[in-house]
Design a protein around this motif. Structure first.
Motif, short mmCIF file in Angstrom:
data_model
loop_
_atom_site.label_atom_id
_atom_site.label_comp_id
_atom_site.label_asym_id
_atom_site.label_seq_id
_atom_site.Cartn_x
_atom_site.Cartn_y
_atom_site.Cartn_z
N LYS A 1 -30.93 29.72 40.89
CA LYS A 1 -29.35 29.69 40.69
C LYS A 1 -28.82 30.76 41.67
O LYS A 1 -27.62 30.79 41.89
CB LYS A 1 -29.31 29.99 39.34
N MET A 2 -29.47 31.76 42.23
CA MET A 2 -29.03 32.79 43.07
C MET A 2 -29.34 32.81 44.28
O MET A 2 -28.71 33.51 45.13
CB MET A 2 -29.43 34.33 42.43
N MET A 3 -29.84 31.70 44.69
CA MET A 3 -30.04 31.43 46.15
C MET A 3 -29.28 30.57 46.85
O MET A 3 -28.63 29.62 45.94
CB MET A 3 -31.47 31.10 46.41
N ASP A 4 -29.08 30.46 48.00
CA ASP A 4 -28.18 29.26 48.64
C ASP A 4 -29.03 28.18 48.55
O ASP A 4 -28.38 27.01 48.64
CB ASP A 4 -27.78 29.67 49.98
N GLY A 5 -30.43 28.06 48.49
CA GLY A 5 -30.98 26.63 48.67
C GLY A 5 -32.54 26.74 48.33
O GLY A 5 -33.06 28.23 48.46
N ILE A 6 -33.08 26.21 47.79
CA ILE A 6 -34.70 25.95 47.66
C ILE A 6 -35.28 24.98 48.57
O ILE A 6 -34.90 23.94 48.45
CB ILE A 6 -35.05 25.81 46.09
N ILE A 7 -36.62 25.43 49.15
CA ILE A 7 -37.49 24.58 49.91
C ILE A 7 -38.77 24.68 49.25
O ILE A 7 -39.23 25.75 49.05
CB ILE A 7 -37.53 25.22 51.43
N THR A 8 -38.96 23.48 48.64
CA THR A 8 -40.23 23.07 47.98
C THR A 8 -41.18 22.09 48.34
O THR A 8 -40.80 20.88 48.52
CB THR A 8 -39.88 23.29 46.44
N GLY A 9 -42.59 22.48 48.60
CA GLY A 9 -43.30 21.21 48.63
C GLY A 9 -43.81 21.02 49.96
O GLY A 9 -44.62 20.25 50.21
N PHE A 10 -43.62 21.99 51.15
CA PHE A 10 -44.18 21.68 52.39
C PHE A 10 -45.25 22.76 53.03
O PHE A 10 -45.33 22.75 54.18
CB PHE A 10 -42.47 21.77 53.40
N GLY A 11 -45.79 22.99 51.96
CA GLY A 11 -47.03 24.21 52.49
C GLY A 11 -46.46 25.29 53.14
O GLY A 11 -45.22 25.77 52.79
N ALA A 12 -47.22 25.70 53.91
CA ALA A 12 -46.91 26.88 54.87
C ALA A 12 -45.43 26.49 55.72
O ALA A 12 -44.58 27.60 56.02
CB ALA A 12 -47.99 27.37 55.71
N TYR A 13 -45.23 25.53 55.91
CA TYR A 13 -44.01 24.94 56.79
C TYR A 13 -42.68 25.36 55.90
O TYR A 13 -41.83 25.45 56.56
CB TYR A 13 -44.09 23.60 57.03
#
Length: 144
Positions: free
Chosen positions: A116-128
């Protein structure tokens, strides 16, 4: 660009953890890959199994020349109100990353308190996910 990359508990064990969930790359592999792919950036990496150390790093970023934050909070993602509160005061681009898709795992992992305090979330792409995190903070920084 000065990018702080924070990693929470158990991420120091990447490469030894469940390969189907976390992949085979170590945290050092990810760090080396980021430095190689983005030689124009200056990275500071910190992994800690201790919540207070991560909070101190967030506080220090407020008073340093840090331009952006990329963070994988590990298990603290789902439980740390203290990290969430520290992030609220950090006024630089902030992107949360996860190796696994937190929405496809156990129910308690679907909720990100810190997100909630981040500009965005990237999830599920492994190390990428980390590389996508760099692209995201670059975009946010250039967007101003």
């Amino acid at each position: 660009m000065n990018i702080l990359v924070l990693n929470g508990p158990n991420l120091n064990l990447l490469g030894d953890r469940d390969e189907d969930t976390y992949g085979v790359r170590t945290l050092s592999d990810i760090e080396e890959g980021l430095r190689a792919l983005y030689p124009e950036a200056s990275f500071t990496f910190l992994q800690s199994n201790h919540e207070g150390e991560l909070i101190d790093a967030i506080h220090n970023a407020r008073m340093s020349n840090t331009d952006a934050l990329i963070a994988n909070w590990g298990g603290f993602t789902h439980s740390s109100v203290a990290i969430r509160d520290a992030l609220e005061l950090l006024k630089i681009p902030k992107v949360e990353v996860h190796l696994s898709n937190i929405h496809a795992r156990e129910e308690f992992r679907e909720r990100s308190i810190t997100g909630k305090m981040m500009d965005g979330i990237i999830t599920g792409f492994g190390a990428y996910s980390y590389y996508l995190g760099v692209e995201a903070v670059k975009h946010l920084t250039q967007r101003g």
